[in-house]
Design a protein around this motif. Sequence first.
Motif, PDB file in Angstrom:
ATOM      1  N   VAL A  32       3.536  -4.249  -4.052  1.00 51.58           N
ATOM      2  CA  VAL A  32       3.478  -3.286  -5.151  1.00 51.58           C
ATOM      3  C   VAL A  32       2.238  -3.589  -5.989  1.00 51.58           C
ATOM      4  N   PHE A  33       1.330  -2.597  -6.098  1.00 52.96           N
ATOM      5  CA  PHE A  33       0.084  -2.794  -6.831  1.00 52.96           C
ATOM      6  C   PHE A  33       0.028  -1.914  -8.071  1.00 52.96           C
ATOM      7  N   GLY A  34      -0.461  -2.496  -9.150  1.00 54.30           N
ATOM      8  CA  GLY A  34      -0.779  -1.746 -10.353  1.00 54.30           C
ATOM      9  C   GLY A  34      -2.275  -1.605 -10.498  1.00 54.30           C
ATOM     10  N   THR A 129       2.316   1.868  -5.087  1.00 52.64           N
ATOM     11  CA  THR A 129       1.410   1.725  -6.216  1.00 52.64           C
ATOM     12  C   THR A 129       1.848   2.597  -7.378  1.00 52.64           C
ATOM     13  N   THR A 130       1.691   2.052  -8.584  1.00 51.56           N
ATOM     14  CA  THR A 130       1.956   2.824  -9.794  1.00 51.56           C
ATOM     15  C   THR A 130       0.717   3.588 -10.234  1.00 51.56           C
ATOM     16  N   ASN A 131      -0.406   3.391  -9.537  1.00 48.88           N
ATOM     17  CA  ASN A 131      -1.642   4.108  -9.865  1.00 48.88           C
ATOM     18  C   ASN A 131      -1.565   5.554  -9.382  1.00 48.88           C
ATOM     19  N   PHE A 132      -2.434   6.398  -9.947  1.00 51.87           N
ATOM     20  CA  PHE A 132      -2.552   7.781  -9.485  1.00 51.87           C
ATOM     21  C   PHE A 132      -3.720   7.950  -8.521  1.00 51.87           C
ATOM     22  N   ASP A 133      -4.739   7.122  -8.661  1.00 58.98           N
ATOM     23  CA  ASP A 133      -6.005   7.309  -7.944  1.00 58.98           C
ATOM     24  C   ASP A 133      -5.858   7.053  -6.449  1.00 58.98           C
ATOM     25  N   ASP A 134      -6.893   7.437  -5.710  1.00 65.95           N
ATOM     26  CA  ASP A 134      -6.880   7.287  -4.251  1.00 65.95           C
ATOM     27  C   ASP A 134      -7.876   6.234  -3.780  1.00 65.95           C
ATOM     28  N   LEU A 135      -8.148   5.227  -4.613  1.00 70.84           N
ATOM     29  CA  LEU A 135      -9.144   4.218  -4.274  1.00 70.84           C
ATOM     30  C   LEU A 135      -8.715   3.361  -3.085  1.00 70.84           C
ATOM     31  N   PRO A 170       9.715   5.554   5.869  1.00 77.86           N
ATOM     32  CA  PRO A 170       8.838   4.808   4.967  1.00 77.86           C
ATOM     33  C   PRO A 170       8.772   3.306   5.222  1.00 77.86           C
ATOM     34  N   ILE A 171       9.808   2.693   5.812  1.00 80.57           N
ATOM     35  CA  ILE A 171       9.783   1.252   6.046  1.00 80.57           C
ATOM     36  C   ILE A 171       9.300   0.918   7.452  1.00 80.57           C
ATOM     37  N   ASP A 172       8.766   1.920   8.145  1.00 81.03           N
ATOM     38  CA  ASP A 172       8.377   1.779   9.543  1.00 81.03           C
ATOM     39  C   ASP A 172       7.065   1.027   9.727  1.00 81.03           C
ATOM     40  N   GLY A 173       6.264   0.888   8.655  1.00 80.59           N
ATOM     41  CA  GLY A 173       4.986   0.209   8.825  1.00 80.59           C
ATOM     42  C   GLY A 173       4.058   0.403   7.645  1.00 80.59           C
ATOM     43  N   PHE A 174       2.787   0.144   7.858  1.00 85.30           N
ATOM     44  CA  PHE A 174       1.777   0.178   6.810  1.00 85.30           C
ATOM     45  C   PHE A 174       1.526   1.607   6.317  1.00 85.30           C
ATOM     46  N   GLY A 175       1.602   1.782   5.011  1.00 80.01           N
ATOM     47  CA  GLY A 175       1.302   3.054   4.372  1.00 80.01           C
ATOM     48  C   GLY A 175       1.203   2.834   2.875  1.00 80.01           C
ATOM     49  N   VAL A 176       0.524   3.745   2.190  1.00 77.20           N
ATOM     50  CA  VAL A 176       0.361   3.654   0.739  1.00 77.20           C
ATOM     51  C   VAL A 176       1.146   4.790   0.096  1.00 77.20           C
ATOM     52  N   TRP A 177       2.078   4.438  -0.775  1.00 76.67           N
ATOM     53  CA  TRP A 177       3.005   5.375  -1.398  1.00 76.67           C
ATOM     54  C   TRP A 177       2.844   5.333  -2.918  1.00 76.67           C
ATOM     55  N   TYR A 178       3.020   6.495  -3.551  1.00 78.34           N
ATOM     56  CA  TYR A 178       2.737   6.631  -4.989  1.00 78.34           C
ATOM     57  C   TYR A 178       4.018   6.884  -5.784  1.00 78.34           C
ATOM     58  N   LEU A 179       4.334   5.954  -6.691  1.00 79.81           N
ATOM     59  CA  LEU A 179       5.558   6.067  -7.485  1.00 79.81           C
ATOM     60  C   LEU A 179       5.440   7.077  -8.615  1.00 79.81           C
ATOM     61  N   PHE A 235      14.696  -0.135  -1.884  1.00 79.80           N
ATOM     62  CA  PHE A 235      16.007  -0.740  -1.630  1.00 79.80           C
ATOM     63  C   PHE A 235      16.103  -1.462  -0.291  1.00 79.80           C
ATOM     64  N   ASN A 236      15.058  -1.370   0.524  1.00 78.69           N
ATOM     65  CA  ASN A 236      15.138  -1.956   1.858  1.00 78.69           C
ATOM     66  C   ASN A 236      14.022  -2.931   2.189  1.00 78.69           C
ATOM     67  N   LYS A 237      13.219  -3.277   1.216  1.00 73.10           N
ATOM     68  CA  LYS A 237      12.154  -4.254   1.419  1.00 73.10           C
ATOM     69  C   LYS A 237      12.162  -5.285   0.285  1.00 73.10           C
ATOM     70  N   SER A 238      11.671  -6.472   0.574  1.00 73.85           N
ATOM     71  CA  SER A 238      11.415  -7.471  -0.461  1.00 73.85           C
ATOM     72  C   SER A 238      10.079  -7.125  -1.118  1.00 73.85           C
ATOM     73  N   LEU A 239      10.052  -7.102  -2.438  1.00 73.10           N
ATOM     74  CA  LEU A 239       8.896  -6.615  -3.176  1.00 73.10           C
ATOM     75  C   LEU A 239       8.009  -7.766  -3.643  1.00 73.10           C
ATOM     76  N   CYS A 240       6.734  -7.688  -3.335  1.00 74.02           N
ATOM     77  CA  CYS A 240       5.745  -8.640  -3.829  1.00 74.02           C
ATOM     78  C   CYS A 240       4.831  -7.870  -4.787  1.00 74.02           C
ATOM     79  N   ILE A 241       4.996  -8.094  -6.086  1.00 73.28           N
ATOM     80  CA  ILE A 241       4.343  -7.291  -7.128  1.00 73.28           C
ATOM     81  C   ILE A 241       3.076  -7.988  -7.600  1.00 73.28           C
ATOM     82  N   ILE A 242       1.949  -7.258  -7.549  1.00 72.39           N
ATOM     83  CA  ILE A 242       0.643  -7.848  -7.842  1.00 72.39           C
ATOM     84  C   ILE A 242      -0.165  -6.884  -8.710  1.00 72.39           C
TER      85      ILE A 242
END
Length: 315
Positions: A32-34, A129-135, A170-179, A235-242
Amino acid sequence: MINSNTPSKREILTASAIQEIIEQHKSQLCFVFGNGINRYFSKENITWDKLLIELWNKYSKKAKFENQIFKGISFTEFYDAIDIQNTTKKNFSATIQKDVKNTMSLWKHNDEQNIILNKICALNAPILTTNFDDLIPKSAQLKPFKIPYKGFTDYYPWNCYFSNKKLNNPIDGFGVWYLNGMIKYHRSIKLGLSQYMGNVERVRKMMYKNRGVIGKEDKLAKKWNGYPTWLHIIFNKSLCIIGLGLEENEVFFRWLLIERAKYFKAFPSQKKDGWYITVKKEDDSFLGKKFFLESVGIKVLEVDNYETIYKHIWQ
Protein backbone atom coordinates in the motif's frame (compact mmCIF):
# COMPACT_ATOMS: atom_id res chain seq x y z
CA MET A 1 -4.19 1.75 32.45
CA ILE A 2 -1.84 3.01 29.75
CA ASN A 3 0.83 5.32 31.16
CA SER A 4 1.91 7.66 28.34
CA ASN A 5 4.93 8.72 30.40
CA THR A 6 6.41 5.23 30.39
CA PRO A 7 8.56 4.73 27.28
CA SER A 8 8.09 1.41 25.51
CA LYS A 9 10.98 -0.51 24.03
CA ARG A 10 11.37 0.51 20.40
CA GLU A 11 13.29 -1.59 17.94
CA ILE A 12 14.80 0.13 14.89
CA LEU A 13 14.87 -2.36 12.04
CA THR A 14 17.48 -2.70 9.33
CA ALA A 15 16.72 -3.10 5.63
CA SER A 16 17.68 -6.77 5.83
CA ALA A 17 15.16 -7.34 8.63
CA ILE A 18 12.38 -5.84 6.46
CA GLN A 19 13.56 -7.92 3.50
CA GLU A 20 13.24 -11.03 5.63
CA ILE A 21 9.63 -10.18 6.53
CA ILE A 22 8.82 -9.62 2.85
CA GLU A 23 10.48 -12.91 1.87
CA GLN A 24 8.63 -14.88 4.56
CA HIS A 25 5.22 -13.53 3.50
CA LYS A 26 5.77 -12.92 -0.22
CA SER A 27 2.95 -15.18 -1.40
CA GLN A 28 0.38 -13.23 0.67
CA LEU A 29 1.57 -9.64 0.29
CA CYS A 30 -0.07 -6.49 -1.00
CA PHE A 31 1.86 -3.20 -0.88
CA VAL A 32 0.00 0.00 0.00
CA PHE A 33 1.59 3.27 -1.17
CA GLY A 34 0.78 6.85 -0.27
CA ASN A 35 2.28 10.08 -1.56
CA GLY A 36 5.63 9.35 0.08
CA ILE A 37 6.89 7.56 -3.03
CA ASN A 38 6.14 10.67 -5.11
CA ARG A 39 7.75 13.01 -2.63
CA TYR A 40 10.89 10.91 -2.46
CA PHE A 41 11.40 10.20 -6.15
CA SER A 42 9.70 13.19 -7.83
CA LYS A 43 10.34 16.17 -5.58
CA GLU A 44 9.34 18.69 -8.24
CA ASN A 45 5.72 17.49 -8.11
CA ILE A 46 3.39 19.53 -5.94
CA THR A 47 2.35 18.16 -2.55
CA TRP A 48 -1.29 17.50 -1.65
CA ASP A 49 -1.51 20.39 0.82
CA LYS A 50 -0.02 22.80 -1.75
CA LEU A 51 -2.54 21.63 -4.34
CA LEU A 52 -5.41 22.30 -1.91
CA ILE A 53 -4.05 25.78 -1.24
CA GLU A 54 -3.98 26.44 -5.00
CA LEU A 55 -7.62 25.33 -5.23
CA TRP A 56 -8.58 27.54 -2.29
CA ASN A 57 -6.88 30.58 -3.76
CA LYS A 58 -8.61 29.93 -7.09
CA TYR A 59 -12.15 29.22 -5.88
CA SER A 60 -12.48 31.05 -2.56
CA LYS A 61 -13.32 34.72 -2.14
CA LYS A 62 -11.86 34.70 1.36
CA ALA A 63 -8.30 35.45 2.45
CA LYS A 64 -5.61 33.71 0.44
CA PHE A 65 -3.21 31.14 1.84
CA GLU A 66 0.51 31.37 1.26
CA ASN A 67 2.37 28.32 2.55
CA GLN A 68 0.38 25.97 4.73
CA ILE A 69 -3.08 24.96 5.90
CA PHE A 70 -4.11 25.71 9.47
CA LYS A 71 -3.54 23.06 12.09
CA GLY A 72 -6.79 21.67 13.50
CA ILE A 73 -8.46 21.06 10.12
CA SER A 74 -7.95 17.97 7.97
CA PHE A 75 -7.27 18.14 4.23
CA THR A 76 -10.69 16.65 3.50
CA GLU A 77 -12.42 19.26 5.66
CA PHE A 78 -10.34 22.00 4.02
CA TYR A 79 -11.70 20.91 0.65
CA ASP A 80 -15.24 20.95 2.07
CA ALA A 81 -14.62 24.55 3.14
CA ILE A 82 -13.98 25.32 -0.53
CA ASP A 83 -16.99 23.31 -1.65
CA ILE A 84 -19.37 25.05 0.77
CA GLN A 85 -18.58 28.43 -0.78
CA ASN A 86 -19.36 27.10 -4.25
CA THR A 87 -22.24 24.74 -3.49
CA THR A 88 -24.73 26.66 -5.65
CA LYS A 89 -22.53 26.41 -8.74
CA LYS A 90 -23.63 23.75 -11.20
CA ASN A 91 -21.29 20.73 -11.38
CA PHE A 92 -18.72 22.41 -9.15
CA SER A 93 -17.38 19.07 -7.88
CA ALA A 94 -16.68 17.89 -11.43
CA THR A 95 -15.01 21.23 -12.21
CA ILE A 96 -12.59 20.98 -9.32
CA GLN A 97 -11.99 17.28 -9.96
CA LYS A 98 -10.95 18.18 -13.52
CA ASP A 99 -8.60 20.78 -12.08
CA VAL A 100 -6.94 18.11 -9.96
CA LYS A 101 -6.72 15.77 -12.95
CA ASN A 102 -5.19 18.44 -15.17
CA THR A 103 -2.63 19.40 -12.53
CA MET A 104 -1.60 15.84 -11.81
CA SER A 105 -1.44 14.98 -15.49
CA LEU A 106 1.55 17.32 -15.70
CA TRP A 107 3.44 15.56 -12.92
CA LYS A 108 6.59 13.76 -14.02
CA HIS A 109 7.49 10.25 -12.97
CA ASN A 110 10.99 9.24 -11.98
CA ASP A 111 12.16 5.87 -13.27
CA GLU A 112 14.37 5.45 -10.19
CA GLN A 113 11.25 4.23 -8.38
CA ASN A 114 11.33 1.16 -10.59
CA ILE A 115 13.76 -0.33 -8.09
CA ILE A 116 10.60 -0.80 -5.99
CA LEU A 117 8.11 -1.55 -8.75
CA ASN A 118 10.26 -4.19 -10.44
CA LYS A 119 10.67 -6.02 -7.15
CA ILE A 120 6.93 -6.00 -6.43
CA CYS A 121 6.22 -7.14 -9.98
CA ALA A 122 8.67 -10.02 -9.49
CA LEU A 123 6.80 -10.94 -6.29
CA ASN A 124 3.57 -10.88 -8.35
CA ALA A 125 1.94 -8.81 -5.59
CA PRO A 126 -0.78 -6.16 -6.00
CA ILE A 127 -0.29 -2.49 -5.16
CA LEU A 128 -3.00 -0.38 -3.55
CA THR A 129 -2.49 3.36 -3.61
CA THR A 130 -4.27 6.26 -1.95
CA ASN A 131 -2.85 8.57 -4.64
CA PHE A 132 -4.87 9.79 -7.62
CA ASP A 133 -1.98 10.23 -10.07
CA ASP A 134 -0.75 7.72 -12.64
CA LEU A 135 2.99 8.06 -11.94
CA ILE A 136 3.43 4.42 -10.91
CA PRO A 137 1.74 3.02 -14.08
CA LYS A 138 3.71 5.46 -16.27
CA SER A 139 7.00 4.56 -14.64
CA ALA A 140 6.40 0.81 -14.95
CA GLN A 141 4.79 1.17 -18.43
CA LEU A 142 1.59 -0.53 -17.34
CA LYS A 143 -1.66 -0.75 -19.29
CA PRO A 144 -5.22 -0.12 -18.02
CA PHE A 145 -7.54 -3.09 -17.51
CA LYS A 146 -10.97 -3.81 -16.04
CA ILE A 147 -12.32 -6.89 -14.34
CA PRO A 148 -15.90 -7.35 -15.59
CA TYR A 149 -18.32 -5.86 -13.07
CA LYS A 150 -21.98 -5.09 -13.61
CA GLY A 151 -21.86 -2.34 -10.98
CA PHE A 152 -19.21 -0.26 -12.78
CA THR A 153 -19.50 3.51 -12.54
CA ASP A 154 -16.89 6.17 -13.22
CA TYR A 155 -17.62 7.53 -9.72
CA TYR A 156 -16.40 4.23 -8.26
CA PRO A 157 -14.09 2.52 -10.81
CA TRP A 158 -12.95 0.01 -8.21
CA ASN A 159 -12.67 -2.83 -10.71
CA CYS A 160 -10.10 -0.89 -12.79
CA TYR A 161 -6.36 -1.41 -12.49
CA PHE A 162 -3.04 -1.00 -14.30
CA SER A 163 -0.83 -3.99 -14.97
CA ASN A 164 1.42 -5.75 -17.46
CA LYS A 165 -1.17 -8.51 -17.81
CA LYS A 166 -4.87 -9.26 -17.49
CA LEU A 167 -5.95 -10.60 -14.09
CA ASN A 168 -8.79 -13.01 -13.34
CA ASN A 169 -9.40 -11.40 -9.95
CA PRO A 170 -7.71 -8.63 -7.92
CA ILE A 171 -5.54 -11.00 -5.82
CA ASP A 172 -4.39 -12.92 -8.91
CA GLY A 173 -1.13 -11.01 -9.34
CA PHE A 174 0.66 -7.72 -9.90
CA GLY A 175 -1.55 -4.69 -10.54
CA VAL A 176 -2.00 -1.12 -9.34
CA TRP A 177 -5.37 -0.30 -7.77
CA TYR A 178 -6.74 3.08 -6.64
CA LEU A 179 -8.62 3.44 -3.35
CA ASN A 180 -9.53 7.13 -3.45
CA GLY A 181 -10.06 7.66 -7.16
CA MET A 182 -7.92 7.92 -10.29
CA ILE A 183 -7.29 10.69 -12.80
CA LYS A 184 -8.35 8.36 -15.63
CA TYR A 185 -11.90 8.92 -14.29
CA HIS A 186 -11.88 12.43 -12.85
CA ARG A 187 -15.31 12.08 -11.21
CA SER A 188 -13.91 9.26 -9.06
CA ILE A 189 -11.45 11.61 -7.31
CA LYS A 190 -12.54 11.97 -3.68
CA LEU A 191 -11.55 15.27 -2.09
CA GLY A 192 -13.96 16.08 0.72
CA LEU A 193 -15.14 14.36 3.86
CA SER A 194 -18.70 14.02 2.53
CA GLN A 195 -17.35 12.29 -0.59
CA TYR A 196 -15.41 9.80 1.50
CA MET A 197 -18.54 9.11 3.51
CA GLY A 198 -20.10 8.14 0.18
CA ASN A 199 -17.29 5.60 -0.21
CA VAL A 200 -18.01 4.24 3.25
CA GLU A 201 -21.72 3.86 2.50
CA ARG A 202 -20.97 2.01 -0.72
CA VAL A 203 -18.53 -0.38 0.95
CA ARG A 204 -21.01 -1.14 3.74
CA LYS A 205 -23.64 -2.19 1.22
CA MET A 206 -21.14 -4.39 -0.59
CA MET A 207 -19.50 -5.90 2.46
CA TYR A 208 -22.39 -6.87 4.68
CA LYS A 209 -24.12 -8.97 2.04
CA ASN A 210 -22.65 -12.49 2.01
CA ARG A 211 -19.94 -11.25 4.41
CA GLY A 212 -18.92 -14.73 5.44
CA VAL A 213 -17.63 -15.72 1.99
CA ILE A 214 -15.21 -12.79 1.53
CA GLY A 215 -12.16 -14.89 2.41
CA LYS A 216 -13.29 -18.17 0.83
CA GLU A 217 -12.07 -19.81 -2.36
CA ASP A 218 -13.04 -18.21 -5.68
CA LYS A 219 -16.26 -20.16 -6.23
CA LEU A 220 -17.76 -18.95 -2.94
CA ALA A 221 -15.98 -15.57 -2.83
CA LYS A 222 -17.65 -14.58 -6.10
CA LYS A 223 -20.91 -14.35 -4.16
CA TRP A 224 -19.86 -11.10 -2.51
CA ASN A 225 -20.08 -7.84 -4.46
CA GLY A 226 -16.52 -6.72 -3.71
CA TYR A 227 -14.94 -9.74 -5.39
CA PRO A 228 -14.07 -7.99 -8.71
CA THR A 229 -12.75 -4.86 -6.93
CA TRP A 230 -9.72 -3.82 -4.87
CA LEU A 231 -11.84 -4.47 -1.75
CA HIS A 232 -11.11 -8.16 -2.25
CA ILE A 233 -7.41 -7.39 -1.76
CA ILE A 234 -8.00 -5.59 1.54
CA PHE A 235 -9.52 -8.68 3.14
CA ASN A 236 -7.45 -11.37 1.44
CA LYS A 237 -3.88 -10.10 1.51
CA SER A 238 -1.36 -9.12 4.18
CA LEU A 239 -0.80 -5.38 3.85
CA CYS A 240 2.65 -3.77 3.78
CA ILE A 241 2.02 -0.01 4.08
CA ILE A 242 4.74 2.35 2.84
CA GLY A 243 4.95 6.12 2.32
CA LEU A 244 1.49 6.80 3.73
CA GLY A 245 1.17 9.37 6.50
CA LEU A 246 -2.06 7.77 7.73
CA GLU A 247 -2.96 10.95 9.57
CA GLU A 248 -6.50 11.54 10.81
CA ASN A 249 -7.54 12.89 7.39
CA GLU A 250 -7.12 9.39 5.89
CA VAL A 251 -10.65 8.69 7.05
CA PHE A 252 -11.57 6.14 4.39
CA PHE A 253 -8.49 3.92 4.58
CA ARG A 254 -8.41 4.07 8.38
CA TRP A 255 -12.07 3.02 8.42
CA LEU A 256 -11.26 0.15 6.05
CA LEU A 257 -8.56 -1.04 8.45
CA ILE A 258 -11.12 -0.99 11.28
CA GLU A 259 -13.59 -3.03 9.22
CA ARG A 260 -10.80 -5.41 8.20
CA ALA A 261 -9.90 -5.98 11.86
CA LYS A 262 -13.56 -6.57 12.76
CA TYR A 263 -13.89 -9.06 9.92
CA PHE A 264 -10.85 -11.02 11.09
CA LYS A 265 -12.25 -11.02 14.62
CA ALA A 266 -15.51 -12.50 13.34
CA PHE A 267 -13.75 -14.95 11.00
CA PRO A 268 -10.36 -15.68 12.64
CA SER A 269 -9.43 -18.39 10.14
CA GLN A 270 -9.30 -15.69 7.44
CA LYS A 271 -6.91 -13.41 9.37
CA LYS A 272 -4.06 -11.75 7.47
CA ASP A 273 -1.06 -9.78 8.72
CA GLY A 274 -0.10 -6.15 8.24
CA TRP A 275 2.93 -3.87 8.62
CA TYR A 276 3.42 -0.12 8.57
CA ILE A 277 6.97 0.91 7.65
CA THR A 278 8.01 4.36 8.83
CA VAL A 279 11.02 6.44 9.80
CA LYS A 280 11.35 6.58 13.58
CA LYS A 281 9.35 9.39 15.18
CA GLU A 282 9.28 10.89 18.65
CA ASP A 283 6.18 13.12 18.66
CA ASP A 284 2.91 12.43 20.50
CA SER A 285 0.87 12.17 17.29
CA PHE A 286 3.01 9.24 16.18
CA LEU A 287 2.27 7.42 19.43
CA GLY A 288 -1.45 7.87 18.77
CA LYS A 289 -1.05 6.59 15.22
CA LYS A 290 0.94 3.60 16.45
CA PHE A 291 -1.76 2.84 19.02
CA PHE A 292 -4.42 2.95 16.28
CA LEU A 293 -2.47 0.74 13.89
CA GLU A 294 -1.68 -1.88 16.49
CA SER A 295 -5.36 -1.86 17.50
CA VAL A 296 -6.33 -2.88 13.94
CA GLY A 297 -3.66 -5.57 13.68
CA ILE A 298 -0.95 -3.61 11.84
CA LYS A 299 2.59 -3.89 13.24
CA VAL A 300 4.63 -0.67 13.17
CA LEU A 301 8.16 -1.18 11.83
CA GLU A 302 10.51 1.76 12.41
CA VAL A 303 13.68 2.35 10.39
CA ASP A 304 16.44 4.94 10.59
CA ASN A 305 15.86 6.92 7.37
CA TYR A 306 13.93 7.25 4.12
CA GLU A 307 16.75 5.67 2.09
CA THR A 308 16.07 2.43 3.93
CA ILE A 309 12.37 2.58 2.95
CA TYR A 310 12.76 3.58 -0.69
CA LYS A 311 16.10 2.08 -1.69
CA HIS A 312 17.86 -0.36 0.64
CA ILE A 313 14.85 -2.66 1.21
CA TRP A 314 14.57 -3.32 -2.52
CA GLN A 315 18.24 -3.95 -3.34
